[in-house]
Design a protein around this motif. Structure first.
Motif, PDB file in Angstrom:
ATOM      1  N   ASN A 116       0.880  -1.164   0.000  1.00  0.00           N
ATOM      2  CA  ASN A 116       0.000   0.000   0.000  1.00  0.00           C
ATOM      3  C   ASN A 116       0.921   1.219   0.000  1.00  0.00           C
ATOM      4  O   ASN A 116       1.609   1.486   0.974  1.00  0.00           O
ATOM      5  N   SER A 117       0.942   1.956  -1.090  1.00  0.00           N
ATOM      6  CA  SER A 117       1.884   3.064  -1.212  1.00  0.00           C
ATOM      7  C   SER A 117       1.633   4.179  -0.209  1.00  0.00           C
ATOM      8  O   SER A 117       2.526   4.981   0.060  1.00  0.00           O
ATOM      9  N   CYS A 118       0.391   4.244   0.326  1.00  0.00           N
ATOM     10  CA  CYS A 118      -0.020   5.385   1.162  1.00  0.00           C
ATOM     11  C   CYS A 118       0.228   6.682   0.397  1.00  0.00           C
ATOM     12  O   CYS A 118       0.483   7.740   0.988  1.00  0.00           O
ATOM     13  N   SER A 119       0.166   6.599  -0.917  1.00  0.00           N
ATOM     14  CA  SER A 119       0.483   7.719  -1.785  1.00  0.00           C
ATOM     15  C   SER A 119      -0.192   7.491  -3.129  1.00  0.00           C
ATOM     16  O   SER A 119      -1.181   6.764  -3.224  1.00  0.00           O
ATOM     17  N   GLN A 156       7.699  11.142   1.523  1.00  0.00           N
ATOM     18  CA  GLN A 156       6.805  12.297   1.617  1.00  0.00           C
ATOM     19  C   GLN A 156       6.172  12.552   0.247  1.00  0.00           C
ATOM     20  O   GLN A 156       6.845  12.456  -0.779  1.00  0.00           O
ATOM     21  N   THR A 157       4.887  12.892   0.241  1.00  0.00           N
ATOM     22  CA  THR A 157       4.179  13.227  -0.997  1.00  0.00           C
ATOM     23  C   THR A 157       3.484  14.574  -0.828  1.00  0.00           C
ATOM     24  O   THR A 157       2.842  14.810   0.193  1.00  0.00           O
ATOM     25  N   MET A 158       3.621  15.449  -1.834  1.00  0.00           N
ATOM     26  CA  MET A 158       2.979  16.757  -1.799  1.00  0.00           C
ATOM     27  C   MET A 158       2.476  17.100  -3.194  1.00  0.00           C
ATOM     28  O   MET A 158       2.985  16.585  -4.191  1.00  0.00           O
ATOM     29  N   PHE A 159       1.491  17.998  -3.263  1.00  0.00           N
ATOM     30  CA  PHE A 159       1.037  18.434  -4.574  1.00  0.00           C
ATOM     31  C   PHE A 159       0.397  19.810  -4.514  1.00  0.00           C
ATOM     32  O   PHE A 159      -0.070  20.256  -3.467  1.00  0.00           O
ATOM     33  N   VAL A 160       0.423  20.484  -5.660  1.00  0.00           N
ATOM     34  CA  VAL A 160      -0.172  21.803  -5.814  1.00  0.00           C
ATOM     35  C   VAL A 160      -1.145  21.737  -6.974  1.00  0.00           C
ATOM     36  O   VAL A 160      -0.827  21.206  -8.045  1.00  0.00           O
ATOM     37  N   LEU A 161      -2.354  22.279  -6.755  1.00  0.00           N
ATOM     38  CA  LEU A 161      -3.410  22.219  -7.757  1.00  0.00           C
ATOM     39  C   LEU A 161      -3.630  23.575  -8.416  1.00  0.00           C
ATOM     40  O   LEU A 161      -3.716  24.593  -7.734  1.00  0.00           O
ATOM     41  N   GLU A 162      -3.742  23.568  -9.724  1.00  0.00           N
ATOM     42  CA  GLU A 162      -4.115  24.760 -10.472  1.00  0.00           C
ATOM     43  C   GLU A 162      -5.605  25.041 -10.299  1.00  0.00           C
ATOM     44  O   GLU A 162      -6.036  26.185 -10.185  1.00  0.00           O
ATOM     45  N   SER A 163      -6.408  23.962 -10.291  1.00  0.00           N
ATOM     46  CA  SER A 163      -7.867  24.100 -10.221  1.00  0.00           C
ATOM     47  C   SER A 163      -8.428  23.284  -9.061  1.00  0.00           C
ATOM     48  O   SER A 163      -7.934  22.198  -8.751  1.00  0.00           O
ATOM     49  N   LEU A 188      -4.145  25.719  -3.605  1.00  0.00           N
ATOM     50  CA  LEU A 188      -3.918  24.869  -2.443  1.00  0.00           C
ATOM     51  C   LEU A 188      -2.611  24.097  -2.564  1.00  0.00           C
ATOM     52  O   LEU A 188      -2.263  23.600  -3.628  1.00  0.00           O
ATOM     53  N   PHE A 189      -1.927  24.005  -1.446  1.00  0.00           N
ATOM     54  CA  PHE A 189      -0.711  23.201  -1.310  1.00  0.00           C
ATOM     55  C   PHE A 189      -1.098  22.021  -0.421  1.00  0.00           C
ATOM     56  O   PHE A 189      -1.427  22.199   0.744  1.00  0.00           O
ATOM     57  N   MET A 190      -1.088  20.827  -1.001  1.00  0.00           N
ATOM     58  CA  MET A 190      -1.627  19.650  -0.331  1.00  0.00           C
ATOM     59  C   MET A 190      -0.533  18.605  -0.075  1.00  0.00           C
ATOM     60  O   MET A 190       0.564  18.670  -0.623  1.00  0.00           O
ATOM     61  N   GLY A 191      -0.878  17.634   0.767  1.00  0.00           N
ATOM     62  CA  GLY A 191       0.051  16.546   1.040  1.00  0.00           C
ATOM     63  C   GLY A 191      -0.703  15.286   1.386  1.00  0.00           C
ATOM     64  O   GLY A 191      -1.931  15.218   1.270  1.00  0.00           O
ATOM     65  N   ALA A 192       0.050  14.284   1.801  1.00  0.00           N
ATOM     66  CA  ALA A 192      -0.535  13.008   2.213  1.00  0.00           C
ATOM     67  C   ALA A 192      -0.150  12.729   3.655  1.00  0.00           C
ATOM     68  O   ALA A 192       1.001  12.946   4.053  1.00  0.00           O
ATOM     69  N   THR A 193      -1.099  12.273   4.443  1.00  0.00           N
ATOM     70  CA  THR A 193      -0.803  11.857   5.811  1.00  0.00           C
ATOM     71  C   THR A 193      -0.024  10.543   5.756  1.00  0.00           C
ATOM     72  O   THR A 193       0.020   9.875   4.720  1.00  0.00           O
ATOM     73  N   ILE A 198      -5.463  12.463   1.918  1.00  0.00           N
ATOM     74  CA  ILE A 198      -5.134  13.802   1.448  1.00  0.00           C
ATOM     75  C   ILE A 198      -5.361  14.813   2.570  1.00  0.00           C
ATOM     76  O   ILE A 198      -6.367  14.771   3.266  1.00  0.00           O
ATOM     77  N   CYS A 199      -4.388  15.738   2.731  1.00  0.00           N
ATOM     78  CA  CYS A 199      -4.532  16.783   3.737  1.00  0.00           C
ATOM     79  C   CYS A 199      -4.050  18.112   3.161  1.00  0.00           C
ATOM     80  O   CYS A 199      -3.221  18.149   2.254  1.00  0.00           O
TER      81      CYS A 199
END
Length: 278
Positions: A116-119, A156-163, A188-193, A198-199
């Motif tokens: 389980n990648s948890c990502s 660690q996993t993070m992401f930024v959304l345009e929309s 939004l600047f998001m990440g994974a717990t 998603i957080c």
């Protein structure tokens, strides 16, 4: 020992890695605006993005059935490693586990481990690469499993959304929140717990500011040094290279790789989204 790495289609392998016969990809399915998209070599990102923009309803995804995974496991390898989307985001992990139990009954001599990648996306890519590195070096199955479990725990996993449209359509933002953030052009600047959920990590008034905040957070993490950073982009290659440059100016990664979003990542990241993992 011979080995294969089975990944679901949210693992955004680079074109070079896709040519490596050690990888087997099992596709998920996407439905949007009355159309069905199989997330395999036939997938057309432009068609999916258009369909999602045309529809007020959220796109839906279907994980592979256990039989699809079981077919992939029957590849003749002695050791099979499986990488799936976070179990909190998809049923893909559970489906792969069901297939593992069936494989145990049919071919008990074959080793199968489902991770389980948890990502997702860039995170799955890094895990698949780590497995290839360890198994390719000839490490025994149990040693690879132990090392990869530790790798996932530290990742660690993070992401930024345009929309924010898909977050709104999926109910992760209320309509009022979506209207307010849309009117203010908030990114939004998001990440994974650690569990793979998603957080929200932060927000900014422009995509550039959000990306800068993400890179600053990565740079502040002393654990990043010497690792590989994976960047997955959804229809924004130039932005991905901008992030690469920003990272290389502030961080001490051993290497940075860029890959394009497949279908499932395109659903999560939407047009213009950036996902990173290290």
């Amino acid at each position: 020992m011979s080995f294969k790495i089975v990944v679901d289609s949210c693992c955004d392998l680079t074109p070079q890695l896709l040519k490596d016969p050690c990888f087997i990809k099992v596709p998920l399915t996407i439905r949007s605006n009355g159309s069905t998209f199989v997330d395999d070599e036939t997938f057309d990102q432009a068609d999916l993005l258009w369909a999602m923009k045309q529809s007020e309803d959220a796109p839906s995804t279907s994980c592979p059935p256990p039989q699809a995974y079981l077919d992939a496991y029957q590849c003749g390898a002695e050791d099979i490693y499986v990488v799936t989307l976070s179990a909190l985001l998809s049923g893909s992990c559970n489906s792969a586990e069901q297939a593992r139990l069936l494989m145990e009954e049919e071919q008990p001599q074959v080793n199968v481990r489902v991770f389980n990648s948890c990502s997702a996306a860039a995170g799955e890519l890094l895990i698949a690469m780590k497995i290839r590195e360890l198994a390719g070096a000839g490490l025994p199955f149990k040693k690879v499993v132990r090392e990869v479990d530790q790798f996932i725990y530290r990742m660690q996993t993070m992401f930024v959304l345009e929309s924010l449209e898909n977050l709104r359509k999926n109910g992760r933002l209320t309509r009022l929140q979506a209207v307010i953030t849309g009117a203010l052009k908030i990114k939004l600047f998001m990440g994974a717990t650690p569990e793979g959920e998603i957080c929200k990590l932060g927000q900014a008034l422009s995509i550039r500011q959000a990306l800068t905040k993400m890179v600053d957070k990565i740079a502040s993490d002393a654990e990043h040094a010497g690792r590989t950073l994976a960047i997955v982009h959804c229809n924004c290659l130039e932005r991905a290279f901008q992030v690469k440059t920003m990272v290389e100016n502030k961080c001490r990664f051993a290497s940075v790789i860029i890959s394009e979003a497949g279908g499932i990542t395109s659903v999560y990241a939407y047009d213009g989204g950036i996902v990173v993992a290290y």
